[in-house]
Enzyme design. Sequence first.
Site, PDB file in Angstrom:
ATOM      1  N   CYS A   1       0.823  -1.217   0.000  1.00 35.56           N
ATOM      2  CA  CYS A   1       0.000   0.000   0.000  1.00 35.56           C
ATOM      3  C   CYS A   1       0.859   1.269   0.000  1.00 35.56           C
ATOM      4  O   CYS A   1       0.305   2.380  -0.085  1.00 35.56           O
ATOM      5  CB  CYS A   1      -0.900   0.039   1.238  1.00 35.56           C
ATOM      6  SG  CYS A   1      -1.827  -1.467   1.514  1.00 35.56           S
TER       7      CYS A   1
ATOM      8  N   HIS B   1      -5.749   1.922   5.489  1.00 35.05           N
ATOM      9  CA  HIS B   1      -6.386   1.120   4.436  1.00 35.05           C
ATOM     10  C   HIS B   1      -7.120  -0.021   5.114  1.00 35.05           C
ATOM     11  O   HIS B   1      -6.512  -0.781   5.877  1.00 35.05           O
ATOM     12  CB  HIS B   1      -5.321   0.576   3.483  1.00 35.05           C
ATOM     13  CG  HIS B   1      -5.836  -0.415   2.487  1.00 35.05           C
ATOM     14  ND1 HIS B   1      -7.036  -0.248   1.808  1.00 35.05           N
ATOM     15  CD2 HIS B   1      -5.328  -1.592   2.043  1.00 35.05           C
ATOM     16  CE1 HIS B   1      -7.220  -1.271   0.996  1.00 35.05           C
ATOM     17  NE2 HIS B   1      -6.211  -2.117   1.129  1.00 35.05           N
TER      18      HIS B   1
ATOM     19  N   HIS C   1     -10.038  -3.379   4.757  1.00 34.43           N
ATOM     20  CA  HIS C   1     -10.780  -4.314   3.914  1.00 34.43           C
ATOM     21  C   HIS C   1     -12.146  -4.571   4.552  1.00 34.43           C
ATOM     22  O   HIS C   1     -12.687  -5.662   4.448  1.00 34.43           O
ATOM     23  CB  HIS C   1     -10.016  -5.635   3.783  1.00 34.43           C
ATOM     24  CG  HIS C   1      -8.806  -5.555   2.921  1.00 34.43           C
ATOM     25  ND1 HIS C   1      -7.997  -6.638   2.660  1.00 34.43           N
ATOM     26  CD2 HIS C   1      -8.258  -4.520   2.244  1.00 34.43           C
ATOM     27  CE1 HIS C   1      -7.007  -6.274   1.858  1.00 34.43           C
ATOM     28  NE2 HIS C   1      -7.137  -4.991   1.600  1.00 34.43           N
TER      29      HIS C   1
ATOM     30  N   GLU D   1     -25.814  11.916  11.307  1.00 28.93           N
ATOM     31  CA  GLU D   1     -25.000  12.600  12.313  1.00 28.93           C
ATOM     32  C   GLU D   1     -23.502  12.333  12.130  1.00 28.93           C
ATOM     33  O   GLU D   1     -22.663  13.225  12.316  1.00 28.93           O
ATOM     34  CB  GLU D   1     -25.455  12.161  13.721  1.00 28.93           C
ATOM     35  CG  GLU D   1     -24.697  12.770  14.888  1.00 28.93           C
ATOM     36  CD  GLU D   1     -24.925  14.277  15.036  1.00 28.93           C
ATOM     37  OE1 GLU D   1     -25.791  14.837  14.336  1.00 28.93           O
ATOM     38  OE2 GLU D   1     -24.211  14.886  15.858  1.00 28.93           O
TER      39      GLU D   1
ATOM     40  N   HIS E   1     -12.913  -4.325  -2.729  1.00 27.54           N
ATOM     41  CA  HIS E   1     -11.616  -4.370  -2.056  1.00 27.54           C
ATOM     42  C   HIS E   1     -11.638  -3.691  -0.683  1.00 27.54           C
ATOM     43  O   HIS E   1     -11.369  -4.342   0.324  1.00 27.54           O
ATOM     44  CB  HIS E   1     -10.568  -3.728  -2.985  1.00 27.54           C
ATOM     45  CG  HIS E   1      -9.178  -3.723  -2.463  1.00 27.54           C
ATOM     46  ND1 HIS E   1      -8.073  -3.665  -3.276  1.00 27.54           N
ATOM     47  CD2 HIS E   1      -8.676  -3.750  -1.209  1.00 27.54           C
ATOM     48  CE1 HIS E   1      -6.974  -3.679  -2.562  1.00 27.54           C
ATOM     49  NE2 HIS E   1      -7.322  -3.726  -1.292  1.00 27.54           N
TER      50      HIS E   1
END
Length: 253
Positions: A113, A131, A133, A157, A213
């Site tokens: 990543c 990141h 999943h 909210e 993903h």
Amino acid sequence: MSALNLEEYGAVVPLSADAERLVKSDDPEHPANLIPQLCREFYKLGWVTGTGGGISMRRGPLVYLAPSGVQKERILPEHMFVLPFAQSSVPKPGSTRDFVRVPSKKGLSESQCTPLFWNAFTARDAQSCIHTHSQHAVMLTLLLGKNAKSFRISHQEMIKGVRLGGVGKTLAFFNTLEVPIIENTAREEDLTESMAQAMADYPDAAAILVRRHGVYVWGPTWESAKTQAECLDYLFEIAVKMLQAGLPLEGDN
Ligand SMILES: CSC[C@@H](O)[C@@H](O)C(=O)COP(=O)(O)O
Ligand SMILES: [Zn+2]
């Protein structure tokens, strides 16, 4: 020997020789301690199971990265990769990278990543990028369908916990939240350009959803990145439930 000027810490650290002290600290807020601890929390949320996902943080001129393809809930400070933020180009795995510190444990490579985290650091000056999943993110991209270029929701909210562009002012209850969706690719790093393009096309977006993903979320601090990831995940989850119940995502009727 080349040296890295860590002005913020009042020291000039020689590359390699003293690099170990970059990951040894009694401070629980140090990235080398925080990244493993937060990954354990994210694991419990189902955000980083099966080795994928994670978090990266900047500290002064440095970027801290977890290893790739390892049990993220079991990483240790000594497993951290450290890169200088100043790079001639986005540091893609396999390309030339100027590591300040690599773990001594054999077989580790930095997170796939990395170039995607870099997008958030360079385009938004974010200090941290997460990141996940999360199934909420994935399910939402499926329910919205192949033609959906973004997710939009209003009158919730938790929108108030999300920042303009991820790093600006927080949104208001009456603002509509919009998160672009990009297509998944075979390799994580191949998402780099489409993520950068989506960030340019949607300057107010606080995150990028990746169809089938997960999601990338960032913030001006790690706390803010985490808060926004939590608010967005809540909104993804409730949006899934609303779509399944046949309710509109926008408006207050
Ligand atoms: C089930 S693993 C999927 C991963 O290859 C990918 O999606 C990912 O997030 C990469 O994370 P990494 O930090 O390289 O382990
Ligand atoms: Zn991933």
